[in-house]
Design a protein around this motif. Sequence first.
Motif, PDB file in Angstrom:
ATOM      1  N   LEU A   9       0.711  -1.069  -0.079  1.00 50.50           N
ATOM      2  CA  LEU A   9       0.020  -0.052  -0.108  1.00 50.50           C
ATOM      3  C   LEU A   9       0.944   1.310  -0.047  1.00 50.50           C
ATOM      4  CD1 LEU A   9      -2.660  -1.240   2.381  1.00 50.50           C
ATOM      5  CD2 LEU A   9      -3.204  -0.747  -0.026  1.00 50.50           C
ATOM      6  N   LEU A  10       2.078   1.353   0.640  1.00 47.89           N
ATOM      7  CA  LEU A  10       2.930   2.429   0.735  1.00 47.89           C
ATOM      8  C   LEU A  10       3.578   2.505  -0.460  1.00 47.89           C
ATOM      9  CD1 LEU A  10       4.309   1.998   4.684  1.00 47.89           C
ATOM     10  CD2 LEU A  10       2.757   3.787   3.649  1.00 47.89           C
ATOM     11  N   ARG A  11       4.111   1.291  -1.117  1.00 51.16           N
ATOM     12  CA  ARG A  11       4.755   1.342  -2.353  1.00 51.16           C
ATOM     13  C   ARG A  11       4.041   1.806  -3.541  1.00 51.16           C
ATOM     14  NH1 ARG A  11       5.729  -3.924  -2.742  1.00 51.16           N
ATOM     15  NH2 ARG A  11       4.022  -4.046  -3.876  1.00 51.16           N
ATOM     16  N   ASP A  12       2.938   1.199  -3.524  1.00 50.25           N
ATOM     17  CA  ASP A  12       2.118   1.431  -4.777  1.00 50.25           C
ATOM     18  C   ASP A  12       1.342   3.071  -4.835  1.00 50.25           C
ATOM     19  OD1 ASP A  12       2.657  -0.904  -5.581  1.00 50.25           O
ATOM     20  OD2 ASP A  12       0.739  -1.887  -5.168  1.00 50.25           O
ATOM     21  N   GLU A  14      -0.797   4.286  -2.949  1.00 46.84           N
ATOM     22  CA  GLU A  14      -2.256   4.667  -2.336  1.00 46.84           C
ATOM     23  C   GLU A  14      -2.089   5.446  -1.166  1.00 46.84           C
ATOM     24  OE1 GLU A  14      -5.108   1.314  -2.267  1.00 46.84           O
ATOM     25  OE2 GLU A  14      -3.740   0.209  -3.420  1.00 46.84           O
ATOM     26  N   PHE A  15      -0.996   5.559  -0.532  1.00 47.94           N
ATOM     27  CA  PHE A  15      -0.797   6.319   0.675  1.00 47.94           C
ATOM     28  C   PHE A  15       0.450   7.058   0.739  1.00 47.94           C
ATOM     29  CE2 PHE A  15      -4.077   3.121   1.834  1.00 47.94           C
ATOM     30  CZ  PHE A  15      -4.957   3.765   2.392  1.00 47.94           C
ATOM     31  N   GLU A  16       0.553   8.500   1.077  1.00 53.98           N
ATOM     32  CA  GLU A  16       1.827   8.978   1.267  1.00 53.98           C
ATOM     33  C   GLU A  16       2.745   8.809   2.550  1.00 53.98           C
ATOM     34  OE1 GLU A  16       3.207  11.056  -1.223  1.00 53.98           O
ATOM     35  OE2 GLU A  16       1.511  10.384  -2.366  1.00 53.98           O
ATOM     36  N   SER A  17       2.085   8.163   3.509  1.00 55.84           N
ATOM     37  CA  SER A  17       2.771   7.703   4.646  1.00 55.84           C
ATOM     38  C   SER A  17       2.250   6.765   5.476  1.00 55.84           C
ATOM     39  CB  SER A  17       2.813   9.208   5.539  1.00 55.84           C
ATOM     40  OG  SER A  17       1.567   9.393   6.090  1.00 55.84           O
ATOM     41  N   LEU A  18       2.783   6.006   6.418  1.00 55.52           N
ATOM     42  CA  LEU A  18       2.553   5.273   7.286  1.00 55.52           C
ATOM     43  C   LEU A  18       0.994   5.899   7.894  1.00 55.52           C
ATOM     44  CD1 LEU A  18       2.435   2.219   8.319  1.00 55.52           C
ATOM     45  CD2 LEU A  18       4.071   3.252  10.154  1.00 55.52           C
ATOM     46  N   GLU A  19       1.496   7.030   8.536  1.00 57.27           N
ATOM     47  CA  GLU A  19       0.193   7.439   9.430  1.00 57.27           C
ATOM     48  C   GLU A  19      -0.986   7.803   8.472  1.00 57.27           C
ATOM     49  OE1 GLU A  19       3.365   8.524   9.235  1.00 57.27           O
ATOM     50  OE2 GLU A  19       4.166   8.031  11.309  1.00 57.27           O
ATOM     51  N   GLU A  20      -0.855   8.058   7.289  1.00 56.16           N
ATOM     52  CA  GLU A  20      -2.076   8.358   6.401  1.00 56.16           C
ATOM     53  C   GLU A  20      -2.788   6.917   6.362  1.00 56.16           C
ATOM     54  OE1 GLU A  20      -3.040   9.428   2.001  1.00 56.16           O
ATOM     55  OE2 GLU A  20      -1.550  10.482   2.847  1.00 56.16           O
ATOM     56  N   LEU A  21      -2.020   5.823   6.029  1.00 53.70           N
ATOM     57  CA  LEU A  21      -2.424   4.441   5.838  1.00 53.70           C
ATOM     58  C   LEU A  21      -3.252   4.255   7.262  1.00 53.70           C
ATOM     59  CD1 LEU A  21      -2.014   1.593   4.066  1.00 53.70           C
ATOM     60  CD2 LEU A  21      -0.324   1.087   6.173  1.00 53.70           C
ATOM     61  N   CYS A  22      -2.635   4.379   8.297  1.00 55.28           N
ATOM     62  CA  CYS A  22      -3.213   3.997   9.439  1.00 55.28           C
ATOM     63  C   CYS A  22      -4.300   4.909   9.924  1.00 55.28           C
ATOM     64  CB  CYS A  22      -2.196   4.120  10.764  1.00 55.28           C
ATOM     65  SG  CYS A  22      -1.008   2.910  10.643  1.00 55.28           S
ATOM     66  N   ALA A  23      -4.550   6.002   9.536  1.00 55.27           N
ATOM     67  CA  ALA A  23      -5.589   6.781   9.675  1.00 55.27           C
ATOM     68  C   ALA A  23      -6.947   6.439   8.941  1.00 55.27           C
ATOM     69  CB  ALA A  23      -5.397   8.268   9.461  1.00 55.27           C
ATOM     70  N   TYR A  24      -6.505   5.951   7.732  1.00 52.84           N
ATOM     71  CA  TYR A  24      -7.541   5.460   6.609  1.00 52.84           C
ATOM     72  C   TYR A  24      -8.197   4.071   7.477  1.00 52.84           C
ATOM     73  CZ  TYR A  24      -9.807   3.667   2.557  1.00 52.84           C
ATOM     74  OH  TYR A  24     -10.700   3.189   1.718  1.00 52.84           O
ATOM     75  N   TYR A  25      -7.268   3.275   7.951  1.00 58.54           N
ATOM     76  CA  TYR A  25      -8.027   2.176   8.577  1.00 58.54           C
ATOM     77  C   TYR A  25      -8.238   2.232   9.982  1.00 58.54           C
ATOM     78  CZ  TYR A  25      -6.837  -0.195   4.137  1.00 58.54           C
ATOM     79  OH  TYR A  25      -7.159  -0.627   2.625  1.00 58.54           O
ATOM     80  N   ASP A  26      -8.244   3.379  10.755  1.00 59.03           N
ATOM     81  CA  ASP A  26      -8.466   3.630  12.008  1.00 59.03           C
ATOM     82  C   ASP A  26      -7.582   3.076  12.982  1.00 59.03           C
ATOM     83  OD1 ASP A  26      -9.926   5.076  14.128  1.00 59.03           O
ATOM     84  OD2 ASP A  26     -11.470   3.388  14.238  1.00 59.03           O
ATOM     85  N   ARG A  27      -6.080   3.064  12.807  1.00 60.71           N
ATOM     86  CA  ARG A  27      -5.351   2.360  13.441  1.00 60.71           C
ATOM     87  C   ARG A  27      -4.137   3.540  13.602  1.00 60.71           C
ATOM     88  NH1 ARG A  27      -8.412  -0.834  14.686  1.00 60.71           N
ATOM     89  NH2 ARG A  27      -8.658  -3.027  13.388  1.00 60.71           N
TER      90      ARG A  27
END
Length: 51
Positions: A9-12, A14-27
């Motif tokens: 997800l980070l490589r492709d 879809e998300f600019e940062s780990l924080e953005e990814l986690c916020a999307y998945y409510d983690r």
Amino acid sequence: MLVSAVNMLLRDGEFESLEELCAYYDREAEEVKQTLKANGFEYDEEQRQFK
């Protein structure tokens, strides 16, 4: 498997940062980092991936 999914997800771009990814998945990013660290993986901020 979690490491592969997060890195993909980070490589492709879809998300600019780990924080953005986690916020999307409510983690919390720190919770994800600690869970993966307990399994031998460290997060590399520069490369945006777990190794």
